[in-house]
Design a protein around this motif. Structure first.
Motif, PDB file in Angstrom:
ATOM      1  N   LEU A   1      42.924  27.761  10.159  1.00  0.00           N
ATOM      2  CA  LEU A   1      41.628  28.395  10.412  1.00  0.00           C
ATOM      3  C   LEU A   1      40.883  28.733   9.116  1.00  0.00           C
ATOM      4  N   ALA A   2      41.524  28.476   7.982  1.00  0.00           N
ATOM      5  CA  ALA A   2      40.822  28.653   6.703  1.00  0.00           C
ATOM      6  C   ALA A   2      40.085  27.385   6.305  1.00  0.00           C
ATOM      7  N   ASP A   3      40.318  26.303   7.059  1.00  0.00           N
ATOM      8  CA  ASP A   3      39.755  25.005   6.703  1.00  0.00           C
ATOM      9  C   ASP A   3      38.712  24.611   7.762  1.00  0.00           C
ATOM     10  N   PRO A   4      37.417  24.715   7.431  1.00  0.00           N
ATOM     11  CA  PRO A   4      36.380  24.481   8.443  1.00  0.00           C
ATOM     12  C   PRO A   4      36.484  23.109   9.124  1.00  0.00           C
ATOM     13  N   GLU A   5      36.921  22.101   8.367  1.00  0.00           N
ATOM     14  CA  GLU A   5      37.036  20.768   8.978  1.00  0.00           C
ATOM     15  C   GLU A   5      38.132  20.748  10.049  1.00  0.00           C
ATOM     16  N   ASP A   6      39.247  21.389   9.723  1.00  0.00           N
ATOM     17  CA  ASP A   6      40.346  21.476  10.678  1.00  0.00           C
ATOM     18  C   ASP A   6      39.923  22.287  11.904  1.00  0.00           C
ATOM     19  N   VAL A   7      39.107  23.300  11.677  1.00  0.00           N
ATOM     20  CA  VAL A   7      38.614  24.125  12.791  1.00  0.00           C
ATOM     21  C   VAL A   7      37.742  23.262  13.711  1.00  0.00           C
ATOM     22  N   GLU A   8      36.929  22.384  13.112  1.00  0.00           N
ATOM     23  CA  GLU A   8      36.095  21.499  13.947  1.00  0.00           C
ATOM     24  C   GLU A   8      36.967  20.556  14.781  1.00  0.00           C
ATOM     25  N   ASN A   9      38.035  20.002  14.181  1.00  0.00           N
ATOM     26  CA  ASN A   9      38.965  19.146  14.949  1.00  0.00           C
ATOM     27  C   ASN A   9      39.564  19.933  16.107  1.00  0.00           C
ATOM     28  N   PHE A  10      39.932  21.152  15.815  1.00  0.00           N
ATOM     29  CA  PHE A  10      40.547  22.025  16.828  1.00  0.00           C
ATOM     30  C   PHE A  10      39.545  22.298  17.960  1.00  0.00           C
ATOM     31  N   CYS A  11      38.292  22.522  17.596  1.00  0.00           N
ATOM     32  CA  CYS A  11      37.265  22.804  18.611  1.00  0.00           C
ATOM     33  C   CYS A  11      37.016  21.570  19.483  1.00  0.00           C
ATOM     34  N   ARG A  12      37.098  20.396  18.853  1.00  0.00           N
ATOM     35  CA  ARG A  12      36.953  19.156  19.628  1.00  0.00           C
ATOM     36  C   ARG A  12      38.080  19.069  20.657  1.00  0.00           C
ATOM     37  N   TYR A  13      39.290  19.368  20.211  1.00  0.00           N
ATOM     38  CA  TYR A  13      40.459  19.362  21.114  1.00  0.00           C
ATOM     39  C   TYR A  13      40.221  20.344  22.274  1.00  0.00           C
ATOM     40  N   ILE A  14      39.700  21.525  21.969  1.00  0.00           N
ATOM     41  CA  ILE A  14      39.442  22.526  23.025  1.00  0.00           C
ATOM     42  C   ILE A  14      38.420  21.966  24.028  1.00  0.00           C
ATOM     43  N   GLY A  15      37.384  21.328  23.495  1.00  0.00           N
ATOM     44  CA  GLY A  15      36.323  20.800  24.348  1.00  0.00           C
ATOM     45  C   GLY A  15      36.791  19.674  25.257  1.00  0.00           C
ATOM     46  N   GLU A  16      37.866  18.983  24.833  1.00  0.00           N
ATOM     47  CA  GLU A  16      38.332  17.821  25.612  1.00  0.00           C
ATOM     48  C   GLU A  16      39.488  18.152  26.561  1.00  0.00           C
ATOM     49  N   LEU A  17      39.869  19.404  26.654  1.00  0.00           N
ATOM     50  CA  LEU A  17      40.989  19.779  27.544  1.00  0.00           C
ATOM     51  C   LEU A  17      40.605  19.503  28.998  1.00  0.00           C
ATOM     52  N   ASP A  18      41.571  19.015  29.802  1.00  0.00           N
ATOM     53  CA  ASP A  18      41.287  18.776  31.232  1.00  0.00           C
ATOM     54  C   ASP A  18      40.952  20.096  31.929  1.00  0.00           C
ATOM     55  N   ASP A  19      41.783  21.113  31.669  1.00  0.00           N
ATOM     56  CA  ASP A  19      41.526  22.440  32.237  1.00  0.00           C
ATOM     57  C   ASP A  19      41.022  23.336  31.115  1.00  0.00           C
ATOM     58  N   PRO A  20      39.830  23.882  31.281  1.00  0.00           N
ATOM     59  CA  PRO A  20      39.271  24.675  30.178  1.00  0.00           C
ATOM     60  C   PRO A  20      40.058  25.956  29.910  1.00  0.00           C
ATOM     61  N   VAL A  21      39.897  26.448  28.715  1.00  0.00           N
ATOM     62  CA  VAL A  21      40.543  27.720  28.343  1.00  0.00           C
ATOM     63  C   VAL A  21      39.889  28.847  29.145  1.00  0.00           C
ATOM     64  N   GLY A  22      40.715  29.602  29.878  1.00  0.00           N
ATOM     65  CA  GLY A  22      40.203  30.729  30.670  1.00  0.00           C
ATOM     66  C   GLY A  22      40.406  32.059  29.980  1.00  0.00           C
ATOM     67  N   VAL A  23      41.400  32.089  29.084  1.00  0.00           N
ATOM     68  CA  VAL A  23      41.680  33.324  28.335  1.00  0.00           C
ATOM     69  C   VAL A  23      41.803  32.957  26.866  1.00  0.00           C
TER      70      VAL A  23
END
Ligand SMILES: NC(=O)c1ccc[n+]([C@@H]2O[C@H](COP(=O)([O-])OP(=O)(O)OC[C@H]3O[C@@H](n4cnc5c(N)ncnc54)[C@H](OP(=O)(O)O)[C@@H]3O)[C@@H](O)[C@H]2O)c1
Length: 285
Positions: A59-81
């Protein structure tokens, strides 16, 4: 709110409060994405508790954070919590804080929290439900001297949390702040490491301040029992499972005392109280 295999995301799940929270949510039946840098720790947690999905992110690396956010956006079931827990501290009088270290601290404690929250909100809006839990601190409401920059990141978390709570309420999304007092985790050790050798770089004039404050704060801990991370993990699970969570929860050593002192005094009175309690009030250098 029932779990029904909802997806939860806990940042900073390799240690301390985040690890305890991830385990407890998984035990409640959530699928828990457990995120942090130390993958071996996350995999160990996944071996111990069913329902943990380890995921590496810096989370100190903005590029890695963007990759992580892409992964979150592509989840079949969205994050509820979402439990925005990852964080650390640096110490030092303002004059002793290295600006690049403050920038990194803001990246992890504030900007990545904002960014990960942005990535989770569309899914929560679509479901018309969700819970965002932000780890603030007692120092989200009061700033100890010689540690003000860390406190300022938690003041920022409080501001973001307060506004967000009202913004997303119309979509059925609940937003909770947690203000731990002192909790026995790796937090202090990491803070020491990230601060580096203050005594080597500080102007000798500050040494009296560090000594006086160290002695006064040290006194608070004599015979103290500092609770472990389960205390906060239980509070977070209580908030998540509640039909109607409170806006703010707190717990841990000195949390009640400090927060009450802040709430019960005006700015002038509190500043004096803080100076007295931290041993700096009568100090002249
Ligand atoms: N302990 C206390 O007394 C206390 C009091 C008030 C508030 N808090 C807050 O509670 C939260 C949890 O702290 P804790 O006490 O549980 O501390 P901890 O045991 O040091 O855990 C911190 C977690 O944050 C993760 N983290 C740190 N830097 C990261 C990065 N660059 N990328 C991804 N993850 C990162 C760590 O994982 P990796 O190192 O594996 O990446 C670890 O899992 C923090 O926000 C802290 O400010 C703690």
């Amino acid at each position: 709110m029932g779990a029904e295999k909802q997806v939860a995301l806990v940042t900073g799940a390799s240690s301390g409060i985040g690890r305890a929270t991830a385990a407890k949510l998984a035990e409640q039946g959530f699928q828990v994405i457990a995120a942090a840098r130390r993958m071996e720790r996350l995999e160990q947690l996944a071996r111990e508790v069913k329902g943990i999905i380890p995921r590496q992110v810096d989370l100190a690396d903005p590029e890695d954070v963007e990759n992580f956010c892409r992964y979150i956006g592509e989840l079949d079931d969205p994050v509820g919590v979402l439990v925005n827990n990852a964080g650390y501290s640096i110490r030092g009088a303002l004059e002793d804080v290295i600006i690049d270290a403050a920038r990194r601290l803001y990246q992890v404690n504030v900007f990545s929290l904002m960014r990960v929250t942005q990535a989770c909100l569309p899914g929560m809006r679509k479901m018309r439900k969700g819970t965002v839990v932000n780890l603030s601190s007692v120092v989200g409401k009061l700033a100890f001297p010689l540690s003000g920059v860390y406190a300022s990141t938690k003041y920022a978390v409080e501001g973001i949390t307060d506004a967000l709570r009202v913004e997303v309420r119309p979509f059925g999304i609940r937003v909770v702040a947690i203000r731990p007092g002192f909790i026995a985790t790796e937090f202090n050790e990491v803070g020491n490491e990230m601060t580096g050798n203050l005594m080597e770089r500080t102007d000798p004039e500050y040494q009296a301040l560090y000594a006086a404050s160290g002695a006064a704060v040290g006194k608070l801990f004599v015979d103290a029992t500092v609770p472990g991370p389960d205390l906060i993990g239980d509070i977070i699970v209580e908030a998540v499972l509640s039909e109607n969570p409170k806006a703010v929860y707190w717990g841990g050593f000195m949390s009640e005392e400090w927060l009450q002192a802040r709430a019960g005094k005006n700015d002038e009175e509190f500043s004096r109280y803080l100076a007295e309690t931290t041993g700096l009030h009568d100090l002249k250098v």
